[in-house]
Design a protein around this motif. Structure first.
Motif, PDB file in Angstrom:
ATOM      1  N   LEU A  26       0.834  -1.205   0.000  1.00 24.80           N
ATOM      2  CA  LEU A  26       0.000   0.000   0.000  1.00 24.80           C
ATOM      3  C   LEU A  26       0.866   1.251   0.000  1.00 24.80           C
ATOM      4  CD1 LEU A  26      -2.551  -1.159   2.725  1.00 24.80           C
ATOM      5  CD2 LEU A  26      -2.756  -1.396   0.248  1.00 24.80           C
ATOM      6  N   MET A  27       0.562   2.183  -0.894  1.00 22.45           N
ATOM      7  CA  MET A  27       1.323   3.431  -0.888  1.00 22.45           C
ATOM      8  C   MET A  27       1.103   4.127   0.450  1.00 22.45           C
ATOM      9  SD  MET A  27       1.094   4.833  -4.800  1.00 22.45           S
ATOM     10  CE  MET A  27      -0.569   4.350  -5.257  1.00 22.45           C
ATOM     11  N   ARG A  28       2.188   4.630   1.033  1.00 21.14           N
ATOM     12  CA  ARG A  28       2.196   5.219   2.373  1.00 21.14           C
ATOM     13  C   ARG A  28       1.844   4.197   3.463  1.00 21.14           C
ATOM     14  NH1 ARG A  28       1.717  11.090   2.588  1.00 21.14           N
ATOM     15  NH2 ARG A  28       3.185  11.739   1.016  1.00 21.14           N
ATOM     16  N   ALA A  30       3.791   2.938   5.556  1.00 17.61           N
ATOM     17  CA  ALA A  30       4.449   3.388   6.786  1.00 17.61           C
ATOM     18  C   ALA A  30       3.988   4.820   7.023  1.00 17.61           C
ATOM     19  CB  ALA A  30       5.960   3.345   6.619  1.00 17.61           C
ATOM     20  N   PHE A  47       9.730  14.526  11.134  1.00 16.34           N
ATOM     21  CA  PHE A  47       9.704  13.613   9.989  1.00 16.34           C
ATOM     22  C   PHE A  47      11.060  13.594   9.280  1.00 16.34           C
ATOM     23  CE2 PHE A  47       9.340  13.594   5.321  1.00 16.34           C
ATOM     24  CZ  PHE A  47       9.057  12.256   5.139  1.00 16.34           C
ATOM     25  N   ILE A  74       8.510  -0.629   1.176  1.00 14.05           N
ATOM     26  CA  ILE A  74       8.945   0.556   0.439  1.00 14.05           C
ATOM     27  C   ILE A  74       9.821   1.396   1.355  1.00 14.05           C
ATOM     28  CG2 ILE A  74       6.730   1.742   0.903  1.00 14.05           C
ATOM     29  CD1 ILE A  74       7.332   3.237  -1.889  1.00 14.05           C
ATOM     30  N   LEU A  75      10.959   1.772   0.798  1.00 10.04           N
ATOM     31  CA  LEU A  75      11.901   2.645   1.495  1.00 10.04           C
ATOM     32  C   LEU A  75      11.154   3.790   2.158  1.00 10.04           C
ATOM     33  CD1 LEU A  75      14.756   4.048   1.845  1.00 10.04           C
ATOM     34  CD2 LEU A  75      14.332   5.048  -0.425  1.00 10.04           C
ATOM     35  N   SER A  77      11.158   7.332   2.990  1.00  6.53           N
ATOM     36  CA  SER A  77      11.877   8.555   2.628  1.00  6.53           C
ATOM     37  C   SER A  77      10.852   9.523   2.088  1.00  6.53           C
ATOM     38  CB  SER A  77      12.960   8.237   1.586  1.00  6.53           C
ATOM     39  OG  SER A  77      13.769   9.373   1.385  1.00  6.53           O
ATOM     40  N   ASP A  78      11.258  10.396   1.197  1.00  5.74           N
ATOM     41  CA  ASP A  78      10.310  11.315   0.585  1.00  5.74           C
ATOM     42  C   ASP A  78      10.791  11.660  -0.814  1.00  5.74           C
ATOM     43  OD1 ASP A  78       7.848  12.947   1.641  1.00  5.74           O
ATOM     44  OD2 ASP A  78       8.928  14.232   0.247  1.00  5.74           O
ATOM     45  N   ILE A  79       9.860  12.080  -1.679  1.00  3.49           N
ATOM     46  CA  ILE A  79      10.290  12.465  -3.025  1.00  3.49           C
ATOM     47  C   ILE A  79      11.077  13.777  -3.001  1.00  3.49           C
ATOM     48  CG2 ILE A  79       8.388  11.253  -4.180  1.00  3.49           C
ATOM     49  CD1 ILE A  79       7.120  14.057  -4.684  1.00  3.49           C
ATOM     50  N   LEU A  80      10.907  14.583  -1.962  1.00  8.21           N
ATOM     51  CA  LEU A  80      11.503  15.925  -1.953  1.00  8.21           C
ATOM     52  C   LEU A  80      12.952  15.937  -1.469  1.00  8.21           C
ATOM     53  CD1 LEU A  80       8.334  17.878  -0.813  1.00  8.21           C
ATOM     54  CD2 LEU A  80       9.152  17.423  -3.123  1.00  8.21           C
ATOM     55  N   PHE A  92       9.268  21.359   6.858  1.00  8.41           N
ATOM     56  CA  PHE A  92       7.848  21.031   7.015  1.00  8.41           C
ATOM     57  C   PHE A  92       7.241  21.931   8.081  1.00  8.41           C
ATOM     58  CE2 PHE A  92       9.328  17.275   4.882  1.00  8.41           C
ATOM     59  CZ  PHE A  92       8.241  16.818   4.163  1.00  8.41           C
ATOM     60  N   PRO A  98       4.960  20.102   2.994  1.00 12.33           N
ATOM     61  CA  PRO A  98       6.348  20.465   2.683  1.00 12.33           C
ATOM     62  C   PRO A  98       6.491  21.871   2.103  1.00 12.33           C
ATOM     63  CG  PRO A  98       5.462  18.934   1.046  1.00 12.33           C
ATOM     64  CD  PRO A  98       4.407  19.108   2.074  1.00 12.33           C
ATOM     65  N   THR A 210       2.676  12.271  -9.129  1.00 14.91           N
ATOM     66  CA  THR A 210       1.472  12.641  -8.391  1.00 14.91           C
ATOM     67  C   THR A 210       0.688  13.763  -9.080  1.00 14.91           C
ATOM     68  OG1 THR A 210       2.677  12.040  -6.415  1.00 14.91           O
ATOM     69  CG2 THR A 210       0.668  13.302  -6.087  1.00 14.91           C
ATOM     70  N   HIS A 333      -3.987   5.712  -4.473  1.00 14.38           N
ATOM     71  CA  HIS A 333      -3.095   6.749  -3.973  1.00 14.38           C
ATOM     72  C   HIS A 333      -2.764   6.388  -2.536  1.00 14.38           C
ATOM     73  CE1 HIS A 333      -1.975  11.304  -3.668  1.00 14.38           C
ATOM     74  NE2 HIS A 333      -0.950  10.561  -4.044  1.00 14.38           N
TER      75      HIS A 333
HETATM   76  O1  CP3 Z   1       4.745   4.756   0.861  1.00 16.33           O
HETATM   77  C1  CP3 Z   1       5.501   4.754   1.833  1.00 16.33           C
HETATM   78  O2  CP3 Z   1       5.214   4.169   2.912  1.00 16.33           O
HETATM   79  C2  CP3 Z   1       6.898   5.369   1.707  1.00 16.33           C
HETATM   80  C3  CP3 Z   1       7.063   6.674   2.195  1.00 16.33           C
HETATM   81  C4  CP3 Z   1       6.707   7.923   1.399  1.00 16.33           C
HETATM   82  C5  CP3 Z   1       6.548   9.169   2.039  1.00 16.33           C
HETATM   83  N1  CP3 Z   1       6.416  10.133   1.091  1.00 16.33           N
HETATM   84  C6  CP3 Z   1       6.593   9.362   3.478  1.00 16.33           C
HETATM   85  C7  CP3 Z   1       6.011  10.577   4.045  1.00 16.33           C
HETATM   86  C8  CP3 Z   1       6.583   8.148   0.031  1.00 16.33           C
HETATM   87  C9  CP3 Z   1       6.617   7.160  -1.115  1.00 16.33           C
HETATM   88  C10 CP3 Z   1       6.406   9.565  -0.143  1.00 16.33           C
HETATM   89  C11 CP3 Z   1       6.304  10.222  -1.461  1.00 16.33           C
HETATM   90  C12 CP3 Z   1       5.763  11.594  -1.551  1.00 16.33           C
HETATM   91  N2  CP3 Z   1       6.059  12.671  -0.757  1.00 16.33           N
HETATM   92  C13 CP3 Z   1       4.915  12.053  -2.572  1.00 16.33           C
HETATM   93  C14 CP3 Z   1       4.438  11.214  -3.725  1.00 16.33           C
HETATM   94  C15 CP3 Z   1       3.470  10.201  -3.304  1.00 16.33           C
HETATM   95  C16 CP3 Z   1       2.074  10.661  -3.286  1.00 16.33           C
HETATM   96  O3  CP3 Z   1       1.486  10.627  -2.208  1.00 16.33           O
HETATM   97  O4  CP3 Z   1       1.596  10.970  -4.370  1.00 16.33           O
HETATM   98  C17 CP3 Z   1       4.652  13.417  -2.346  1.00 16.33           C
HETATM   99  C18 CP3 Z   1       3.756  14.308  -3.177  1.00 16.33           C
HETATM  100  C19 CP3 Z   1       5.399  13.796  -1.214  1.00 16.33           C
HETATM  101  C20 CP3 Z   1       5.526  15.171  -0.617  1.00 16.33           C
HETATM  102  C21 CP3 Z   1       5.080  15.126   0.782  1.00 16.33           C
HETATM  103  N3  CP3 Z   1       5.847  14.649   1.821  1.00 16.33           N
HETATM  104  C22 CP3 Z   1       3.795  15.444   1.307  1.00 16.33           C
HETATM  105  C23 CP3 Z   1       2.648  16.010   0.500  1.00 16.33           C
HETATM  106  C24 CP3 Z   1       3.834  15.134   2.683  1.00 16.33           C
HETATM  107  C25 CP3 Z   1       2.698  15.188   3.658  1.00 16.33           C
HETATM  108  C26 CP3 Z   1       2.738  16.332   4.576  1.00 16.33           C
HETATM  109  C27 CP3 Z   1       1.713  16.112   5.686  1.00 16.33           C
HETATM  110  O5  CP3 Z   1       1.837  16.865   6.657  1.00 16.33           O
HETATM  111  O6  CP3 Z   1       0.880  15.229   5.598  1.00 16.33           O
HETATM  112  C28 CP3 Z   1       5.116  14.648   2.980  1.00 16.33           C
HETATM  113  C29 CP3 Z   1       5.608  14.176   4.276  1.00 16.33           C
HETATM  114  C30 CP3 Z   1       5.556  12.711   4.451  1.00 16.33           C
HETATM  115  N4  CP3 Z   1       6.188  11.857   3.600  1.00 16.33           N
HETATM  116  C31 CP3 Z   1       4.927  11.972   5.491  1.00 16.33           C
HETATM  117  C32 CP3 Z   1       5.228  10.627   5.249  1.00 16.33           C
HETATM  118  C33 CP3 Z   1       4.847   9.440   6.076  1.00 16.33           C
HETATM  119  C34 CP3 Z   1       4.175  12.537   6.660  1.00 16.33           C
HETATM  120  C35 CP3 Z   1       5.225  13.026   7.604  1.00 16.33           C
HETATM  121  C36 CP3 Z   1       4.824  13.072   9.047  1.00 16.33           C
HETATM  122  O7  CP3 Z   1       4.264  14.092   9.428  1.00 16.33           O
HETATM  123  O8  CP3 Z   1       5.123  12.098   9.767  1.00 16.33           O
END
Ligand code: CP3
Length: 357
Positions: A26-28, A30, A47, A74-75, A77-80, A92, A98, A210, A333
């Motif tokens: 499942l995406m996200r 973790a 984070f 899935i690793l 991390s983050d795309i950013l 953040f 972000p 995305t 998603h």
């Molecule tokens: O899928 C997984 O378990 C792997 C981890 C993962 C994260 N980000 C962890 C994360 C992956 C694959 C991403 C990719 C990502 N990051 C995308 C593309 C995927 C998608 O959803 O379309 C995008 C657009 C981002 C940019 C980003 N980073 C956003 C919009 C956010 C959310 C901010 C929020 O406050 O909700 C993040 C932070 C982030 N990346 C979190 C996680 C678990 C939340 C961080 C936290 O507050 O703990």
């Protein structure tokens, strides 16, 4: 480190080989919906501190796998991380998502961008990949990932999330040559980043486009698809059963599944706005398809979750000439922080049980 895989369903499905059950991740998977994730995040402080610490990134990667019989990790991390390493200064703001301290706004900003050094600037990511591979010990494959060039450019130009993508679309419309220079250097960085994750041990790679779906068809093909294709063609990933499959996920990509199937990628990820049977017909057996349950289904009752998972699985089979091959089950998603961990258990079981019949 190279213990043989105990569960290779996910990789087999991506190669469109027969499987005993449809694999699911499942995406996200973790994230904040898990209390153990919130505890580790608290310990890390933020984070980003967690993502930049390979031991903690490994810990949260493994958390969902301890609870559920998922078929891939899935690793964490983050795309950013890539634009951050290019000097944009990722941070953040609680509740706002972000942001970048130095967004890309002018031709000069674009001219200053360079491919970051994977060995130094992004070492924490490849260290996390190596740590996770060691700890997984061959239980399931590990997915590495990157944002798509267009999606990364959205955050880089907007300086954070956006509702209408006015700044990045204006740049593309007013100065397409500058936009292509930006996408060119970001694509070089994405290819280097995915190659580094593969070299460190990632066994499959996913690109998250995305925000491709916010573009009209002409602009999608020019500013998103063109660069996805470049990645699919140029990213070295081996041959046969040793090949590292590349999945191109995109929100709003239903109209382009046929073109994505011809991109050179091994699989496409679909959102929930397309019927999986139609997706199967659109890709015509050229690539595997990953998806595509509406994530909001996880708020529904366990019975409804089972029902919807079964429908998606059968729709794929019916559109795929009666075979379940070539399908990786996923959401359309990512998951949300307020989802019920018990419902995830129901979904994973429903996919495995239903597809084993
Ligand atoms: O899928 C997984 O378990 C792997 C981890 C993962 C994260 N980000 C962890 C994360 C992956 C694959 C991403 C990719 C990502 N990051 C995308 C593309 C995927 C998608 O959803 O379309 C995008 C657009 C981002 C940019 C980003 N980073 C956003 C919009 C956010 C959310 C901010 C929020 O406050 O909700 C993040 C932070 C982030 N990346 C979190 C996680 C678990 C939340 C961080 C936290 O507050 O703990």
């Amino acid at each position: 480190m190279t213990s043989p895989l105990k569960n290779d369903r996910f990789l087999r499905a991506l190669r469109r080989q027969p499987v005993d059950r449809t694999p699911v991740w499942l995406m996200r998977q973790a994230g904040r919906y898990l209390p153990e994730y919130r505890a580790t995040r608290k310990q890390a402080g933020s984070f980003l501190a967690m993502a930049k610490n390979p031991e903690l990134a490994c810990e949260v990667t493994l958390q969902p796998l301890r609870r559920y019989p998922l078929d891939a990790a899935i690793l964490f991390s983050d795309i950013l991380t890539v634009p951050d390493a290019m000097g944009l200064g990722l941070y953040f703001v609680e509740g706002e998502g972000p942001k970048f301290r130095h967004p890309v706004r002018s031709p000069d900003d674009i001219a200053r961008l360079a491919v970051p050094d994977m060995e130094t600037e992004l070492r924490y990511v490849t260290d996390a990949v190596r740590t996770i591979r060691r700890e997984l010990d061959g239980s399931v494959p590990l997915i590495g990932f990157s944002g798509s060039p267009w999606t990364l450019a959205c955050y880089m130009v907007e300086g954070g999330g956006s509702k209408d993508f006015a700044k990045v679309k204006s740049l593309a419309l007013n100065d397409p040559a500058a936009m292509h220079r930006l996408l060119g250097v970001v694509t070089d960085a994405v290819i280097a980043y995915l190659s580094a994750q593969r070299a460190a041990g990632a066994q499959a790679l996913q690109v998250f486009d995305t925000w491709g779906g916010v573009l009209g068809p002409r602009m999608y093909r020019e500013f998103s698809l063109r660069y996805l294709r470049r990645i699919a063609r140029e990213l070295e990933r081996g041959d046969g059963d040793a090949r590292t499959p590349l999945i191109l996920f995109g929100k709003g990509n239903a109209a382009y599944l046929g073109e994505l199937a011809d991109s050179g990628a091994d699989a496409v990820g679909a959102d929930w706005l397309v019927d999986l049977g139609d997706a199967a017909r659109a890709v015509g057996g050229k690539v595997a398809v990953q998806g595509n349950l509406d994530p909001v289904t996880l708020y529904a009752s366990p019975d409804a979750i089972r029902e919807e998972a079964g429908r998606a699985l059968d729709s794929w089979r019916d559109g795929n000439g009666g075979s379940r091959e070539g399908h990786v089950f996923n959401l359309g998603h990512g998951m949300s922080p307020d989802m019920d961990p018990e419902h995830v258990a129901v979904l994973v079981d429903a996919v495995h049980t239903h597809s084993a019949r």
